[in-house]
Enzyme design. Structure first.
Site, PDB file in Angstrom:
ATOM      1  N   LYS A  60       0.840  -1.199   0.000  1.00  0.00           N
ATOM      2  CA  LYS A  60       0.000   0.000   0.000  1.00  0.00           C
ATOM      3  C   LYS A  60       0.877   1.252   0.000  1.00  0.00           C
ATOM      4  O   LYS A  60       0.647   2.192  -0.769  1.00  0.00           O
ATOM      5  CB  LYS A  60      -0.936  -0.008   1.221  1.00  0.00           C
ATOM      6  CG  LYS A  60      -2.057  -1.035   1.087  1.00  0.00           C
ATOM      7  CD  LYS A  60      -2.821  -1.253   2.396  1.00  0.00           C
ATOM      8  CE  LYS A  60      -3.842  -2.361   2.221  1.00  0.00           C
ATOM      9  NZ  LYS A  60      -4.586  -2.687   3.446  1.00  0.00           N
ATOM     10  N   GLN A 104      -3.925  -1.283   9.745  1.00  0.00           N
ATOM     11  CA  GLN A 104      -4.033  -2.614   9.143  1.00  0.00           C
ATOM     12  C   GLN A 104      -4.644  -3.609  10.126  1.00  0.00           C
ATOM     13  O   GLN A 104      -4.264  -3.663  11.294  1.00  0.00           O
ATOM     14  CB  GLN A 104      -2.642  -3.089   8.678  1.00  0.00           C
ATOM     15  CG  GLN A 104      -2.653  -4.392   7.899  1.00  0.00           C
ATOM     16  CD  GLN A 104      -3.342  -4.307   6.539  1.00  0.00           C
ATOM     17  OE1 GLN A 104      -3.471  -3.229   5.949  1.00  0.00           O
ATOM     18  NE2 GLN A 104      -3.787  -5.440   6.034  1.00  0.00           N
ATOM     19  N   ASP A 127     -10.380   3.584   4.642  1.00  0.00           N
ATOM     20  CA  ASP A 127     -10.796   2.175   4.598  1.00  0.00           C
ATOM     21  C   ASP A 127     -12.320   2.060   4.583  1.00  0.00           C
ATOM     22  O   ASP A 127     -12.851   1.002   4.251  1.00  0.00           O
ATOM     23  CB  ASP A 127     -10.300   1.462   5.870  1.00  0.00           C
ATOM     24  CG  ASP A 127      -9.072   0.601   5.621  1.00  0.00           C
ATOM     25  OD1 ASP A 127      -8.933   0.069   4.505  1.00  0.00           O
ATOM     26  OD2 ASP A 127      -8.274   0.463   6.565  1.00  0.00           O
TER      27      ASP A 127
END
Ligand code: GUN
Length: 312
Positions: A60, A104, A127
């Site tokens: 990412k 994460q 997200d």
């Protein structure tokens, strides 16, 4: 929109390349960025040393840098306390140079994901996991909602395969996680599909799958879906990324769908790797750019420096 092979056609399904689609999405984000002069910055937080998570986070951050975003990787030890993690998130919330924050998952067991996600400012939650964004997306006022990246990527691939008119199609989603299954079902409902969500307790799951014009599989179980579970001509989206150990410490990646069998029956199918995986990252770039643009619009003077630097 591509033409699917008809169900009587003996040809194999068309492989839906996420690598190709992701490159297009990313190029479009880069183009918009050049045009607007708004340069987003993404902060990625990893707690602990889970090997798979470390790879995802590095990918990412690398993609963010490649496209020209600012990028910040924060790695914290597995024993980080909730208070310490909160302090890191609050600092990122308060930093106007940071537009997107991603923590994460999964987190180490002592850190409750829901409470941690609630700490992220909704306008930086690229997200789309914060309850404010989940709520906005669910009630379809999605103008200001960040939608989770993997389902967004799956929808992009479905549209790429069979176009935007999904009304009345039967869709089955296997998996009911907050990251994939639930938001995926919501997006398919918004597209006027008739949606069923299957999970570990679903009875006659094979039979249910055989009704699906669109089958999205996010079960985390390698090869779970067999060729004879699939309706002829269906679009099959395989979200599974399972690391299968090989000899001498090697591993290979396998999806949740038995690809070769399924490709004999489906019209379109995503490979693993090279299907949904790259789309998740591309959609993260898209969401992060949207976050930066929103921040710029909300407070142009605060962000004027970014703009000036990129233009000059
Ligand atoms: N773990 C697996 N997928 C994701 C994702 O899309 N975002 C975050 N933050 N964690 C994940």
């Amino acid at each position: 929109m591509r033409t699917a092979p008809s169900s009587s056609d003996a040809r194999k399904a068309i492989a839906l390349s996420g690598t190709e689609a992701a490159a297009e999405v990313t190029a479009e984000v880069a183009r918009q960025m050049r045009e607007s002069g708004v340069i987003p910055k993404l902060a990625v937080v990893l707690v602990g040393d889970d090997a798979a998570s470390a790879v995802y986070v590095a990918n990412k951050a690398r993609q963010a840098e490649r496209i020209g975003f600012g990028s910040l990787q924060i790695r914290l030890p597995a024993e980080t306390s909730g208070a310490e993690l909160s302090a890191v998130i609050r600092r990122l919330n308060d930093d106007p140079s940071v537009h997107g924050i991603l923590v994460q998952l999964p987190l180490p067991p002592h850190l409750p994901a829901e409470a941690v996600i609630r700490e992220i400012a909704p306008e930086k939650d690229v997200d789309g996991f914060h309850e404010v964004n989940v709520g906005r997306m669910t009630i379809q006022s999605s103008r200001n909602a960040f939608v989770p990246c993997t389902p967004l990527g799956c929808m992009h691939l479905i549209h790429r395969a069979i176009g935007h008119e999904l009304k009345g199609l039967s869709a089955v989603v296997i998996g009911k996680s907050n990251i994939v299954g639930r938001p995926m079902a919501t997006l398919l409902m918004h597209a006027e599909c008739t949606v069923s969500v299957a999970h570990i307790h679903t009875r006659n799951i094979e039979q249910l799958c055989r009704t699906a014009d669109i089958l999205v599989v996010a079960a985390g179980s390698p090869g779970l879906v067999r060729g004879d579970w699939i309706k002829p001509g269906a679009v099959v989206i395989d979200v599974g990324i399972n690391r299968i150990a090989g000899e001498a410490g090697t591993h290979r990646l396998a999806g949740d769908v038995a690809y070769d069998e399924a490709a004999e029956v489906a019209s379109f199918i995503t490979p693993v790797p090279g299907g949904v995986g790259p789309m998740t990252i591309a959609m993260l770039m898209k969401n992060t750019y949207a976050a930066a643009l929103q921040a710029e619009r909300a407070n142009p003077r605060r962000h004027a420096g970014l703009r000036a630097r990129s233009n000059g």
